[in-house]
Enzyme design. Structure first.
Site, mmCIF file in Angstrom:
data_model
loop_
_atom_site.group_PDB
_atom_site.id
_atom_site.type_symbol
_atom_site.label_atom_id
_atom_site.label_comp_id
_atom_site.label_asym_id
_atom_site.label_seq_id
_atom_site.Cartn_x
_atom_site.Cartn_y
_atom_site.Cartn_z
ATOM 1 C CG ASP A 1 -5.560 -2.252 8.604
ATOM 2 O OD1 ASP A 1 -6.513 -3.494 9.620
ATOM 3 O OD2 ASP A 1 -5.276 -3.108 7.905
ATOM 4 C CB SER A 2 -11.569 -1.210 8.718
ATOM 5 O OG SER A 2 -11.371 -1.118 7.336
ATOM 6 N N GLY A 3 -9.967 -3.904 8.260
ATOM 7 C CA GLY A 3 -9.183 -5.557 7.871
ATOM 8 C C GLY A 3 -10.659 -5.455 6.376
ATOM 9 N N GLY A 4 -10.716 -4.307 5.653
ATOM 10 C CA GLY A 4 -11.496 -4.017 4.835
ATOM 11 C C GLY A 4 -10.549 -4.323 2.868
ATOM 12 C CG PHE A 5 -6.656 -1.788 1.237
ATOM 13 C CD1 PHE A 5 -7.268 -1.874 -0.007
ATOM 14 C CD2 PHE A 5 -5.428 -2.296 1.077
ATOM 15 C CE1 PHE A 5 -6.071 -1.024 -0.847
ATOM 16 C CE2 PHE A 5 -4.666 -2.322 0.578
ATOM 17 C CZ PHE A 5 -5.028 -1.871 -0.445
ATOM 18 C CG HIS B 1 20.030 1.775 8.672
ATOM 19 N ND1 HIS B 1 20.841 2.812 8.564
ATOM 20 C CD2 HIS B 1 19.306 2.311 7.565
ATOM 21 C CE1 HIS B 1 20.648 3.728 8.563
ATOM 22 N NE2 HIS B 1 19.675 3.615 7.470
ATOM 23 C CB CYS C 1 22.549 6.517 10.559
ATOM 24 S SG CYS C 1 21.179 5.496 11.246
ATOM 25 C CD GLN D 1 -12.133 5.936 0.495
ATOM 26 O OE1 GLN D 1 -11.029 5.761 -1.204
ATOM 27 N NE2 GLN D 1 -10.905 4.454 1.481
ATOM 28 C CG ASP E 1 -11.963 2.712 3.964
ATOM 29 O OD1 ASP E 1 -11.686 1.399 3.692
ATOM 30 O OD2 ASP E 1 -11.188 3.470 3.985
ATOM 31 N N GLY F 1 -7.418 5.451 0.496
ATOM 32 C CA GLY F 1 -7.797 5.650 -1.241
ATOM 33 C C GLY F 1 -6.753 6.074 -1.980
ATOM 34 C CB CYS G 1 20.886 2.940 14.461
ATOM 35 S SG CYS G 1 21.081 2.286 12.923
ATOM 36 C CB CYS H 1 24.850 3.168 11.606
ATOM 37 S SG CYS H 1 24.095 2.977 10.423
ATOM 38 C CG ASP I 1 0.607 3.049 7.388
ATOM 39 O OD1 ASP I 1 -0.595 3.729 7.000
ATOM 40 O OD2 ASP I 1 0.337 1.983 6.729
HETATM 41 ZN ZN LIG Z 1 21.650 3.340 11.054
#
Ligand SMILES: [Zn+2]
Ligand SMILES: [Zn+2]
Lengths: 447, 419
Positions: free
Chosen positions: B95-99, B366, B336, B192, B149, B221, B338, B341, B298
């Site tokens: 990210d830009s770091g600004g936020f 998980h 699941c 924005q 931004d 935003g 994974c 699980c 994200d």
């Molecule tokens: Zn799982």
């Protein structure tokens, strides 16, 4: 007549047969008092070359090694976990483990050897209040009184491959009367555990005796005549000095049959392991890899003076830690302090030549950053390396015994790491449950 | 202009507005819709690079503000870039770091020149300009970098919103100008304009005038604080207007009701009800936004909530600390596949979550697996032309009583999916 004599005779015949089927021990070579062999669990298809390290766990799993990471260490010989019986008093409870069909299933470690005992290798002072009917232990849920009956019930639920019965572990400073009491109690509790061991799980009888050279052999002899598959050497690492320990170990071991395996708690750092091996100990509980991990330290001592490719001059003593800034705190020829600013841009692995996942994939600079940023991955990667490295050390010990040069191996190790001090006091995770650690090392976020 | 693009984006299948695409980045061939775990300071909460790859993560996020503080972007550069420094061979985004400056440092102030703030290290006044943000991100070396931004909380109204939108457009030119590695890194512009459709429209038009220099776009935003009706309308407006041949990234900024970062909220467990609702239903947001044509997401939520003992399941969330988990011998999610699980019961996890580090690792593992499976299932459903049915099944699972929120129904209607 003491009660345990009655119980012993009643317990003997059937148990021996079952235990034999479950566990056998063969010695391959001796070198002085040291010996190397194989502990086999025929019904489970598992073997363990000795001397061996048992990996420290809390509530059944290593602190920072998920099962896939633990499995990656298998090739190095990480096949055996030490389970703390007391961690299964409350949560997870014995009943829950029983429902899952035992600790192997419950913990997802079906192909590992599990040894259960009451003593915590990270956090054990010994000498908690005890009476003829119970012993006290610090558990993740606080201090608890445990009776042999309750203990046997947990063992019955865990179904470990080996267990050490409830014992009255005491500090070495205990007076003669207290020592005698501890020996008698531990024998009586052993008998009760044998009696209650319905599944015939192999038992390592706990030899006590503190620093008393009369009680140690008495405890060993009395334990040896009982129906046990091996021995646990109790009461070590509880205040006796490094120098008096060999005498105490010998006082017990001289009275034990050589054909049965011996396990010790309380010997932790390399010099202590070598001391135990020299005395004829086969299995070691050690939280040393974890203690270093929680302190942000990586093990870097040469596992053998004959393998200069690992931990050689380019590696450690002369590493960035000493360039210009003086020795990094806590670092010496045996370990590397990853918190040291000198490693900020060090592109080398923790230990050049090391084949562990961490060293194959990451740099000292990255580990330094992770510690600095309080990222949990630091502990994960350090525990991988430290566990890997310590098991390599055990492999080198076994090799030196096979080649009948253990004394030279030990001497070379001590000479090489003369500057190493036995200074790493195991960092105890607080019984409250949160992992404790020293400055700068990440703390699991509060909830 | 292909010369300034370091990515290829190809839509492989469509279902209404939803699309399944291949996004080829310098370090990895990714599939979208895609969830990107957040590795704030160069690691994703206790998971190794190998585990993240096994979990099928294609891109992980780094936070420029944190990385610039430590270990420092110059050091990362000297160590061969962030990929090399942390040994992650797949895609990365910074990210830009600004936020983060604006939200973490209460003494931050935005002027035309940039974001001024007090150094967290020594308290000296510092300035982050668009040029510096890009220079730092060029040093860090992620596959995708974000323009600086002018961020304002979506709850702010009035002229400040308009000012921020215009400034964001002025700053994008400075970002483009400063970007020195456009053959290796992709600069995304950020749309924005708050919750005002007119301002969003102006920003979209402005950004697209720079389309030749922007390989992708983010919708910025949007915060946890605004109402969901506004949230989905902004997403729908932006995805409809953005070019079809470029990736669209819905940024999660997770501000709470008072405009502060959700980080602050997370100090108490989400189960106590203090976490923003958007976080608690985050997978739902991904399904709805994908239906509206967004591609990338994200969120720190899956790993953060894991540390408080909350697991993601098709029905919503499972609070492993609850007493009735104590004897529950089922896995977190019986459907699941994974590792966690396969191996562990809720009963075991109940005993270790929030107490032992292993509890945090296992539930994080998980939860990331859950997010990866969610986006993989979305992609497959789009590819197999059964996305509307997938969405209905998903909602049936999350709202078994049929109490689907109105905003979800409205958004999906716009997406052409009848629920
Ligand atoms: Zn799982
Ligand atoms: Zn290593």
């Amino acid at each position: 007549m003491t009660p345990w004599r009655r119980l012993r005779s009643a317990a003997l015949p059937s148990q021996t047969l079952t235990a034999l089927k479950m566990l056998s021990f063969a010695i391959d070579a001796n070198s002085g008092g040291a010996r190397t062999g194989v502990l086999s669990f025929p019904s489970r298809g598992l073997t363990l070359p000795t001397p061996a390290l048992l990996v420290y766990t809390r509530k059944g799993l290593p602190l920072n090694l998920m099962p896939d990471l633990l499995d990656e260490l298998k090739d190095d010989g990480v096949t055996t976990l030490q389970l703390n019986t007391m961690h299964f008093i409350e949560g997870p409870s014995a009943d829950t483990v029983r429902k899952a069909g035992g600790a192997h299933n419950f913990l997802g470690v079906q192909d590992y050897i599990l040894l259960a005992l009451g003593r915590d290798a990270m956090n054990f002072e010994g000498g908690g209040p005890a009476s003829a009917t119970y012993a006290s232990f610090d558990t993740p849920s606080g201090r608890r009184q445990v009776t042999p009956e309750a203990y046997a019930d947990i063992i019955d639920a865990l179904r470990p491959d080996i267990f050490v019965p409830l014992a009255d572990d005491i500090p070495s400073t205990s007076g003669r009367k207290r020592v005698k009491q501890s020996v008698d109690r531990s024998l009586s509790w052993l008998d009760e555990c044998i009696e209650r061991n319905k599944q015939g799980i192999p038992i390592f009888g706990s030899v006590q005796g503190g620093s008393n050279l009369y009680e140690r052999p008495r405890s060993a002899e009395e334990t040896a005549v009982r129906d046990v598959a091996g021995f646990h050497l109790g009461g070590f690492g509880l205040g006796e000095s490094f120098d008096e320990r060999p005498t105490l170990l010998a006082a017990a071991i001289d009275k034990l049959p050589p054909s049965k395996p011996r396990h010790v708690s309380g010997l932790s750092v390399p010099e202590e392991i070598l001391q135990g091996v020299a005395a004829g100990v086969d299995l070691f509980d050690s939280a040393y890899p974890l203690s270093l991990t929680l302190a942000g330290l990586a093990m870097t001592f040469p596992v053998s003076h004959e393998s200069p490719e690992v931990g050689s001059a380019d590696g450690i003593g002369s590493s960035g830690a000493t360039e210009g800034e003086g020795p990094a705190l806590g670092a010496d020829c045996s370990k590397l302090n990853l918190l040291s600013l000198a490693l900020r841009e060090d592109p080398r692995p923790l230990l050049p030549g090391c084949q562990c996942y961490t060293c194959r994939n990451h740099t000292r600079a990255y580990l330094h950053h992770l510690l600095n940023a309080h990222e949990m991955l630091a502990q994960v990667l350090l525990e991988i390396h430290n566990t890997h490295h310590y098991t390599r050390f055990f492999r080198a010990i076994r090799q030196s015994i096979i080649e009948d040069r253990f004394d030279r191996f030990r001497q070379a190790f001590v000479d090489r790491c003369r500057t190493t001090q036995i200074d790493v006091k195991p960092m105890a995770p607080k019984p409250s449950g949160r992992t404790s650690r020293i400055d700068g090392v990440h703390e699991l976020e509060k909830c | 202009d292909a010369a300034s693009m370091a990515l290829q984006f190809e839509v492989l299948a469509r279902s209404g507005r939803a699309r399944a695409s291949q996004l080829t980045l310098p370090h990895y061939e990714c599939a979208t819709p895609m969830f990107m775990p957040v590795g704030t300071q160069g690691s994703v909460k206790g998971l190794t690079s190998e585990q993240l790859a096994e979990l099928d993560c294609h891109v992980i996020l780094g936070n420029t503000y944190h990385l610039a503080n430590r270990p420092g972007s110059d050091l990362i550069d000297r160590m061969g870039g962030l990929h090399h420094f942390i040994n992650w061979k797949r895609g990365m985004l910074t990210d830009s770091g600004g936020f983060q400056m604006v939200s973490l440092l209460h003494l931050a102030d935005i002027t035309e020149e940039g974001v001024t703030f007090q150094s967290p290290v020594d308290g000296r006044p510092m300035l982050l300009t668009p040029e510096q943000s890009i220079r730092i991100q060029n040093e860090i070396g992620a596959d995708i970098i974000m323009a600086l931004d002018d961020v304002v909380s979506s709850l702010v109204t009035g002229p400040r919103i308009e000012e921020a939108m215009h400034r964001t457009l002025r700053w994008i030119d400075r970002c483009i100008e400063a970007h020195s590695r456009s053959n290796e890194q992709n600069l995304f512009g950020i749309i924005q304009g708050g919750l005002d459709p007119r301002l969003r429209d102006l920003c979209l038009k402005g950004m697209m005038e720079r389309d030749k220099d922007l390989p992708g776009y983010a919708i910025g935003g949007l915060a946890g604080g605004e109402d969901k009706a506004s949230f989905w309308r902004v997403v729908a407006q932006c995805t409809a207007a953005l070019p079809d041949n470029k990736p669209r990234y819905v940024m999660t900024v997770e501000t709470g009701l008072d405009g502060k970062l959700a980080e602050d909220f997370s100090l108490s467990p989400p189960s106590l009800g203090s976490a923003p609702m958007c976080a608690r239903r985050y997978p739902l947001d991904i399904v709805v936004c994908s239906a509206l044509g967004a591609d990338m997401y994200d969120c720190v939520y899956p790993t953060r909530t894991a540390r408080f003992g909350t697991a993601l399941v098709p029905e919503g969330t499972l609070r492993l600390k609850l007493a009735d988990m104590k004897h529950d011998m089922r896995p977190i999610d019986p459907t699941c596949a994974c590792m966690v699980c396969q191996k562990y019961t809720r009963a075991y996890l109940h005993a270790v979550v929030t107490k032992e580090p292993i509890g945090a690792y296992l539930v994080s593992y998980h939860n990331v697996a859950y997010m990866m499976r969610l986006t993989r299932d979305i992609r497959t459903a789009i590819t197999q032309q059964r996305f509307p049915q997938y969405v209905r099944d998903f909602l049936q699972c999350q709202f078994p009583k049929g109490d689907i929120p109105d905003w979800v129904r409205d958004a999906l209607k716009v997406a052409g999916i009848d629920v």
